[in-house]
Design a protein around this motif. Sequence first.
Motif, mmCIF file in Angstrom:
data_model
loop_
_atom_site.group_PDB
_atom_site.id
_atom_site.type_symbol
_atom_site.label_atom_id
_atom_site.label_comp_id
_atom_site.label_asym_id
_atom_site.label_seq_id
_atom_site.Cartn_x
_atom_site.Cartn_y
_atom_site.Cartn_z
ATOM 1 N N ASP A 176 0.835 -1.197 0.000
ATOM 2 C CA ASP A 176 0.000 0.000 0.000
ATOM 3 C C ASP A 176 0.875 1.254 0.000
ATOM 4 O O ASP A 176 1.989 1.261 0.541
ATOM 5 C CB ASP A 176 -0.907 0.020 1.234
ATOM 6 C CG ASP A 176 -2.079 -0.938 1.115
ATOM 7 O OD1 ASP A 176 -2.299 -1.475 0.013
ATOM 8 O OD2 ASP A 176 -2.779 -1.155 2.128
ATOM 9 N N GLU A 266 -6.809 0.099 -11.746
ATOM 10 C CA GLU A 266 -7.958 0.934 -12.093
ATOM 11 C C GLU A 266 -7.561 1.827 -13.256
ATOM 12 O O GLU A 266 -6.597 2.591 -13.160
ATOM 13 C CB GLU A 266 -8.403 1.795 -10.914
ATOM 14 C CG GLU A 266 -9.612 2.671 -11.246
ATOM 15 C CD GLU A 266 -10.027 3.593 -10.116
ATOM 16 O OE1 GLU A 266 -10.855 4.496 -10.372
ATOM 17 O OE2 GLU A 266 -9.507 3.425 -8.992
ATOM 18 N N HIS A 293 -3.272 -1.359 -7.918
ATOM 19 C CA HIS A 293 -3.736 -1.814 -6.612
ATOM 20 C C HIS A 293 -2.667 -2.647 -5.911
ATOM 21 O O HIS A 293 -1.743 -3.179 -6.535
ATOM 22 C CB HIS A 293 -5.007 -2.648 -6.754
ATOM 23 C CG HIS A 293 -6.184 -1.869 -7.243
ATOM 24 N ND1 HIS A 293 -6.436 -0.562 -6.869
ATOM 25 C CD2 HIS A 293 -7.195 -2.207 -8.096
ATOM 26 C CE1 HIS A 293 -7.541 -0.134 -7.450
ATOM 27 N NE2 HIS A 293 -8.020 -1.110 -8.206
ATOM 28 N N GLN A 298 -6.645 -6.401 0.328
ATOM 29 C CA GLN A 298 -7.828 -6.694 -0.473
ATOM 30 C C GLN A 298 -8.593 -7.887 0.088
ATOM 31 O O GLN A 298 -8.017 -8.771 0.722
ATOM 32 C CB GLN A 298 -7.444 -6.990 -1.928
ATOM 33 C CG GLN A 298 -7.083 -5.773 -2.744
ATOM 34 C CD GLN A 298 -6.914 -6.094 -4.221
ATOM 35 O OE1 GLN A 298 -6.698 -7.241 -4.605
ATOM 36 N NE2 GLN A 298 -7.007 -5.069 -5.063
ATOM 37 N N SER A 361 -3.316 1.265 -3.312
ATOM 38 C CA SER A 361 -4.183 0.872 -2.200
ATOM 39 C C SER A 361 -4.899 -0.403 -2.621
ATOM 40 O O SER A 361 -4.723 -0.894 -3.740
ATOM 41 C CB SER A 361 -5.208 1.973 -1.890
ATOM 42 O OG SER A 361 -6.222 2.010 -2.887
ATOM 43 N N GLY A 363 -7.903 -0.491 -3.262
ATOM 44 C CA GLY A 363 -8.973 -0.080 -4.166
ATOM 45 C C GLY A 363 -10.294 -0.147 -3.423
ATOM 46 O O GLY A 363 -10.589 -1.146 -2.758
ATOM 47 N N GLU A 364 -11.081 0.909 -3.509
ATOM 48 C CA GLU A 364 -12.323 0.981 -2.723
ATOM 49 C C GLU A 364 -13.220 -0.226 -2.956
ATOM 50 O O GLU A 364 -13.817 -0.768 -2.021
ATOM 51 C CB GLU A 364 -13.072 2.270 -3.085
ATOM 52 C CG GLU A 364 -14.339 2.486 -2.278
ATOM 53 C CD GLU A 364 -15.024 3.803 -2.604
ATOM 54 O OE1 GLU A 364 -16.112 4.057 -2.065
ATOM 55 O OE2 GLU A 364 -14.455 4.575 -3.412
ATOM 56 N N LYS A 365 -13.302 -0.687 -4.178
ATOM 57 C CA LYS A 365 -14.185 -1.803 -4.520
ATOM 58 C C LYS A 365 -13.698 -3.129 -3.955
ATOM 59 O O LYS A 365 -14.496 -4.050 -3.748
ATOM 60 C CB LYS A 365 -14.304 -1.901 -6.041
ATOM 61 C CG LYS A 365 -15.196 -3.024 -6.539
ATOM 62 C CD LYS A 365 -15.263 -3.035 -8.059
ATOM 63 C CE LYS A 365 -16.095 -4.202 -8.572
ATOM 64 N NZ LYS A 365 -16.147 -4.231 -10.062
ATOM 65 N N TYR A 366 -12.391 -3.240 -3.679
ATOM 66 C CA TYR A 366 -11.799 -4.530 -3.331
ATOM 67 C C TYR A 366 -11.308 -4.617 -1.889
ATOM 68 O O TYR A 366 -10.830 -5.665 -1.462
ATOM 69 C CB TYR A 366 -10.633 -4.828 -4.285
ATOM 70 C CG TYR A 366 -11.053 -4.756 -5.727
ATOM 71 C CD1 TYR A 366 -11.726 -5.808 -6.330
ATOM 72 C CD2 TYR A 366 -10.825 -3.605 -6.479
ATOM 73 C CE1 TYR A 366 -12.151 -5.733 -7.645
ATOM 74 C CE2 TYR A 366 -11.241 -3.517 -7.796
ATOM 75 C CZ TYR A 366 -11.906 -4.582 -8.376
ATOM 76 O OH TYR A 366 -12.336 -4.497 -9.678
ATOM 77 N N ALA A 367 -11.419 -3.530 -1.137
ATOM 78 C CA ALA A 367 -10.919 -3.515 0.236
ATOM 79 C C ALA A 367 -11.752 -4.423 1.138
ATOM 80 O O ALA A 367 -12.952 -4.628 0.916
ATOM 81 C CB ALA A 367 -10.930 -2.093 0.778
ATOM 82 N N ASP A 369 -13.972 -5.470 4.218
ATOM 83 C CA ASP A 369 -15.000 -4.736 4.966
ATOM 84 C C ASP A 369 -14.549 -4.493 6.405
ATOM 85 O O ASP A 369 -13.787 -5.261 6.973
ATOM 86 C CB ASP A 369 -16.308 -5.532 4.966
ATOM 87 C CG ASP A 369 -16.890 -5.645 3.561
ATOM 88 O OD1 ASP A 369 -16.689 -4.704 2.762
ATOM 89 O OD2 ASP A 369 -17.523 -6.684 3.275
#
Length: 369
Positions: A176, A266, A293, A298, A361, A363-367, A369
């Motif tokens: 990261d 991305e 990413h 992830q 990072s 990636g917002e979609k793959y982080a 929860d």
Amino acid sequence: MKTLLASSLLALGLLSFTSPIWAFKLKPEGSFIERKLATRSQSEWEKLLAAVAFRGIHKVGESVHEEITNRILGCEGDADICGAPDYEPKFAYVLAGVRWNDDPPFRFERGQGDFGGCQNGATVRLNTFPRCWANVFKDGEKRSVNGVSLNADTAPLLVRSHFGDMQFLHAMASKDKEDADKVLKRILVWAEFTWRTSLGEFPLSATVKDVAVPGISEFFQTKGWSVQDLFALGNPHVRKPDNMAELAFGSLLHVVEDSFAGGHVERATPDERNQCPKMTTAVPMPGKILEFHSYINQDSKKHGDDDVRNAFSAAWSGARPNVLDVGRTLNTYFVRRATWDEVKPYIECIFTLHENVRAASAGEKYARD
């Protein structure tokens, strides 16, 4: 029989976890070249474990990399046809190179590799020593999560490429917050090395760390591997210069293909007005890179969801140029044996960074929860 079943199920469990991290997924058995190695190296017991383990992988793995590559090389059939590793035997060595990034062969020296299914001095691949492969992979993942630096001194290529300092083989950052410029530089080093290897510019006996590619020694400084060792360890079937050329090109194709997988990179939507600079002819530019990413934080399932065929199909039917367009253009350079100086501007174009590029990072979609 109960012991046999329990051991078989253990092998199944060990291998099932691996698939989500892979880039566009691979069919685990490989081409006829790789299956030859499996039949020669495995005992009947290992073959039984492998058969069970492969069935487990098939439940989550798809031959997406094979399909992308076969379509780049000319296949126009449906998914079952173009996804078959043996669709066209003359493509076998390019496919072996594409598979290499996910499954680079490695060998433990005496006193190393204390994992179930491993043998000292044996060359390990997914389809030759599947239990060993899975245990090494899982150990690498654990060490990565625990913050261990995974490099030439601490890990085999398999672990380095998936969790360590060589994740650029999948168009990903190694951690990261890594700058995109640093990831790009590593990708371009690998691109130059593989392209010039494909042209036969380096003797196969040349030591990788000593070849005339600035930056390559960073990853092989402590290793005395030859070019042949790197790509063909334990595999005599691919050691002819022409075969090695195709294998090296396949490794570069893998990086390019992965750069169009959402869990890896991305990209912005391609702008039809943008053309690749420094080119002698008009070539459309793919979507610029907004972020490379990093896998460490992830969610493996979220990552894997964009590595299956449905994701590839959606990307294929979307904005162009897409992964097939780019791969086919790159293949035309390879077929006519273009020099590195000629192809370099196009590879730089493929990996053009966006003006608002971000550090790595999950990636917002793959982080997670």
